[in-house]
Scaffold this motif. Structure first.
Motif, PDB file in Angstrom:
ATOM      1  N   GLN A 181       0.890  -1.438   0.244  1.00  0.00           N
ATOM      2  CA  GLN A 181      -0.370   0.198   0.172  1.00  0.00           C
ATOM      3  C   GLN A 181       0.406   1.074  -0.149  1.00  0.00           C
ATOM      4  N   HIS A 182       1.739   1.166   0.213  1.00  0.00           N
ATOM      5  CA  HIS A 182       2.974   2.518   0.299  1.00  0.00           C
ATOM      6  C   HIS A 182       4.152   2.841  -0.284  1.00  0.00           C
ATOM      7  N   TYR A 183       3.374   1.524  -2.019  1.00  0.00           N
ATOM      8  CA  TYR A 183       4.076   1.452  -3.197  1.00  0.00           C
ATOM      9  C   TYR A 183       3.344   1.617  -4.783  1.00  0.00           C
ATOM     10  N   ILE A 184       1.912   1.640  -3.955  1.00  0.00           N
ATOM     11  CA  ILE A 184       1.655   1.247  -5.168  1.00  0.00           C
ATOM     12  C   ILE A 184       0.565   3.056  -5.105  1.00  0.00           C
ATOM     13  N   LYS A 185       0.155   2.972  -6.667  1.00  0.00           N
ATOM     14  CA  LYS A 185      -0.221   4.027  -7.029  1.00  0.00           C
ATOM     15  C   LYS A 185      -1.691   4.333  -6.675  1.00  0.00           C
ATOM     16  N   PRO A 186      -2.049   5.430  -6.001  1.00  0.00           N
ATOM     17  CA  PRO A 186      -3.107   6.023  -6.054  1.00  0.00           C
ATOM     18  C   PRO A 186      -4.304   5.221  -7.051  1.00  0.00           C
ATOM     19  N   GLY A 187      -5.647   4.716  -6.874  1.00  0.00           N
ATOM     20  CA  GLY A 187      -6.638   4.615  -7.112  1.00  0.00           C
ATOM     21  C   GLY A 187      -5.816   2.608  -7.658  1.00  0.00           C
ATOM     22  N   GLY A 188      -4.705   2.269  -7.326  1.00  0.00           N
ATOM     23  CA  GLY A 188      -3.933   0.959  -7.776  1.00  0.00           C
ATOM     24  C   GLY A 188      -5.329  -0.351  -7.353  1.00  0.00           C
ATOM     25  N   SER A 189      -4.877  -0.993  -7.825  1.00  0.00           N
ATOM     26  CA  SER A 189      -5.716  -2.093  -6.799  1.00  0.00           C
ATOM     27  C   SER A 189      -4.467  -3.741  -6.677  1.00  0.00           C
ATOM     28  N   PHE A 190      -5.356  -4.526  -5.664  1.00  0.00           N
ATOM     29  CA  PHE A 190      -4.283  -6.248  -4.861  1.00  0.00           C
ATOM     30  C   PHE A 190      -5.526  -6.666  -5.595  1.00  0.00           C
ATOM     31  N   THR A 191      -5.055  -7.878  -6.427  1.00  0.00           N
ATOM     32  CA  THR A 191      -6.467  -8.821  -5.904  1.00  0.00           C
ATOM     33  C   THR A 191      -5.821  -9.680  -6.352  1.00  0.00           C
ATOM     34  N   LEU A 192      -6.536 -10.588  -5.453  1.00  0.00           N
ATOM     35  CA  LEU A 192      -5.098 -11.921  -4.585  1.00  0.00           C
ATOM     36  C   LEU A 192      -6.512 -13.235  -4.867  1.00  0.00           C
ATOM     37  N   ILE A 193      -5.638 -14.419  -4.166  1.00  0.00           N
ATOM     38  CA  ILE A 193      -6.365 -15.641  -4.804  1.00  0.00           C
ATOM     39  C   ILE A 193      -6.509 -16.019  -3.375  1.00  0.00           C
ATOM     40  N   THR A 194      -7.975 -16.773  -3.234  1.00  0.00           N
ATOM     41  CA  THR A 194      -7.806 -18.092  -2.322  1.00  0.00           C
ATOM     42  C   THR A 194      -9.117 -19.064  -2.726  1.00  0.00           C
ATOM     43  N   GLY A 195      -9.949 -19.116  -2.819  1.00  0.00           N
ATOM     44  CA  GLY A 195     -10.845 -20.488  -3.049  1.00  0.00           C
ATOM     45  C   GLY A 195     -11.924 -21.154  -2.887  1.00  0.00           C
ATOM     46  N   GLY A 196     -11.870 -21.591  -3.299  1.00  0.00           N
ATOM     47  CA  GLY A 196     -13.220 -22.609  -2.860  1.00  0.00           C
ATOM     48  C   GLY A 196     -13.505 -23.404  -1.856  1.00  0.00           C
ATOM     49  N   LEU A 197     -12.578 -23.872  -1.443  1.00  0.00           N
ATOM     50  CA  LEU A 197     -12.568 -24.579  -0.091  1.00  0.00           C
ATOM     51  C   LEU A 197     -12.535 -23.779   0.714  1.00  0.00           C
ATOM     52  N   THR A 198     -13.053 -22.209   0.989  1.00  0.00           N
ATOM     53  CA  THR A 198     -13.602 -22.187   1.744  1.00  0.00           C
ATOM     54  C   THR A 198     -14.851 -21.776   2.164  1.00  0.00           C
ATOM     55  N   HIS A 199     -15.510 -22.025   1.871  1.00  0.00           N
ATOM     56  CA  HIS A 199     -16.948 -22.892   1.577  1.00  0.00           C
ATOM     57  C   HIS A 199     -16.815 -24.545   1.522  1.00  0.00           C
ATOM     58  N   GLU A 200     -16.719 -24.530   0.329  1.00  0.00           N
ATOM     59  CA  GLU A 200     -17.001 -25.872   0.023  1.00  0.00           C
ATOM     60  C   GLU A 200     -15.285 -26.844   0.527  1.00  0.00           C
ATOM     61  N   PRO A 201     -15.448 -27.603   1.535  1.00  0.00           N
ATOM     62  CA  PRO A 201     -13.780 -27.881   2.106  1.00  0.00           C
ATOM     63  C   PRO A 201     -14.270 -29.225   1.806  1.00  0.00           C
ATOM     64  N   GLN A 202     -12.411 -29.756   1.618  1.00  0.00           N
ATOM     65  CA  GLN A 202     -12.841 -30.837   0.779  1.00  0.00           C
ATOM     66  C   GLN A 202     -11.429 -31.673   1.212  1.00  0.00           C
ATOM     67  N   ARG A 203     -11.448 -32.755   1.636  1.00  0.00           N
ATOM     68  CA  ARG A 203     -10.905 -33.756   2.952  1.00  0.00           C
ATOM     69  C   ARG A 203      -9.092 -33.691   2.162  1.00  0.00           C
ATOM     70  N   ASN A 204      -7.958 -33.446   3.111  1.00  0.00           N
ATOM     71  CA  ASN A 204      -6.781 -33.087   3.220  1.00  0.00           C
ATOM     72  C   ASN A 204      -6.356 -31.772   2.946  1.00  0.00           C
ATOM     73  N   PHE A 205      -7.392 -30.596   2.289  1.00  0.00           N
ATOM     74  CA  PHE A 205      -7.441 -28.969   2.143  1.00  0.00           C
ATOM     75  C   PHE A 205      -8.166 -27.935   3.432  1.00  0.00           C
ATOM     76  N   ALA A 206      -7.704 -28.281   4.766  1.00  0.00           N
ATOM     77  CA  ALA A 206      -8.253 -28.112   5.895  1.00  0.00           C
ATOM     78  C   ALA A 206      -7.400 -26.578   5.984  1.00  0.00           C
ATOM     79  N   ASN A 207      -5.936 -27.243   5.862  1.00  0.00           N
ATOM     80  CA  ASN A 207      -5.522 -25.853   6.263  1.00  0.00           C
ATOM     81  C   ASN A 207      -4.971 -24.920   4.450  1.00  0.00           C
TER      82      ASN A 207
END
Lengths: 197, 197
Positions: free
Chosen positions: B98-124
């Motif tokens: 946030q201290h380097y990005i231009k005003p009006g810039g954007s961050f886009t991070l990666i998450t995944g469906g496992l947040t709400h739809e868990p599968q075995r082996n992926f609790a982490n």
């Protein structure tokens, strides 16, 4: 039922203890020790607590330290308050406690409305709450022996009026509603649920 | 537009780089270095990366290491893979960036469906994804200078068929749909959103 309450001397813990003690054996655990002392940021301390308690039917955690403060003071170091406290503290209570809890027992963790309804100063809690909720859903499909797990997710609570100004628009959750959220998890049959009292 | 892609040599990063390079200046960052080297588990390495890049318009992160494996092998130590990687790695990219990005810039991070739809082996991953999503919603109300933040949350992706057996019932997300999810975040006006491609 033998119920362990972690965070038993806190605002929620005190209320829940009073209510549940009327009908059940309650083991009061806390940073400063009541029946048993535990610092949930230490996996070793958690293991010691379980060893001293022996088997049990339900664990309730109401302890969830996080960093509260202006966004500009949020950095890797301050963020660790919630990571080690409310997040890994509670996750380790389950990962370790699953080896001590009775078959058919339950874990009930504490999260909060900040997961989906952020407020200024509480980004650390939003992340820690959300992490615990993701973990609860995942753990519910992995835990064996009929062990259940849920989280109770209140907004600001009735007995913490000092927080009201930081939660504009949130109607405080009564202590009775909060208690009933925990009752639903401990005495009901659901698992993997985020219970909003 | 000057776009930084962290995880540029991964499956998603490679695809996004190829597409975005046609129209924009893309800075490819990765653990092994392409244009610039960065280990997102180190706040110091993140700071160095930003210093070497100078100001920029958008940061995309597709790097998100987590522990994948049987529930019984999940403990405080293995859980740290996702805590330090996908969770704190991405959170620190924002807190520092946030201290380097231009005003009006954007961050886009990666998450995944496992947040709400868990599968075995992926609790982490369920916990790390959820933490990042909670953070994204909170950061969106705190970031100044018109800076936006979103997450893209796919299920298993088309170009990672080795994961298909672990995601029963999930229709793989095409690379094109994934790309468009990132496009919505980078070139659109939304903030605090979890975009499901």
């Amino acid at each position: 039922m033998k119920i362990v309450i972690v965070g038993a001397s806190g605002t929620m813990g005190t209320y829940l203890t009073k209510s549940f003690e009327k009908e059940h054996e309650v083991i009061k655990a806390d940073r400063n020790g009541i029946d048993v002392k535990v610092d949930i940021t230490s996996p070793e301390a958690i293991e010691s607590m379980y060893k001293s308690i022996g088997d049990f039917d339900a664990l309730i955690c109401t302890a969830g330290p996080t960093f509260v403060g202006p966004w500009k003071s949020l950095n890797d170091k301050t963020f660790r308050n919630g990571v080690e406290g409310k997040m890994m503290g509670q996750i380790n209570l389950v990962l370790i406690g699953q080896h001590y809890i009775k078959p058919g027992g339950s874990f009930t963790l504490i999260t909060g409305g900040l997961t989906h309804e952020p407020q200024r100063n509480f980004a650390n809690a939003s992340a820690a709450n959300a992490a615990v909720e993701g973990f609860v859903r995942a753990a519910a499909i992995e835990l064996g022996n009929g062990i259940r797990i849920n989280a109770v997710s209140p907004t600001v609570i009735e007995n913490s009026p000092q927080y009201f100004p930081f939660f504009p628009g949130e109607i405080p959750v009564t202590m009775k509603a909060l208690e009933y959220g925990f009752r639903k998890s401990v005495f009901g049959a659901n698992t993997g649920q985020i219970i909003k009292p």
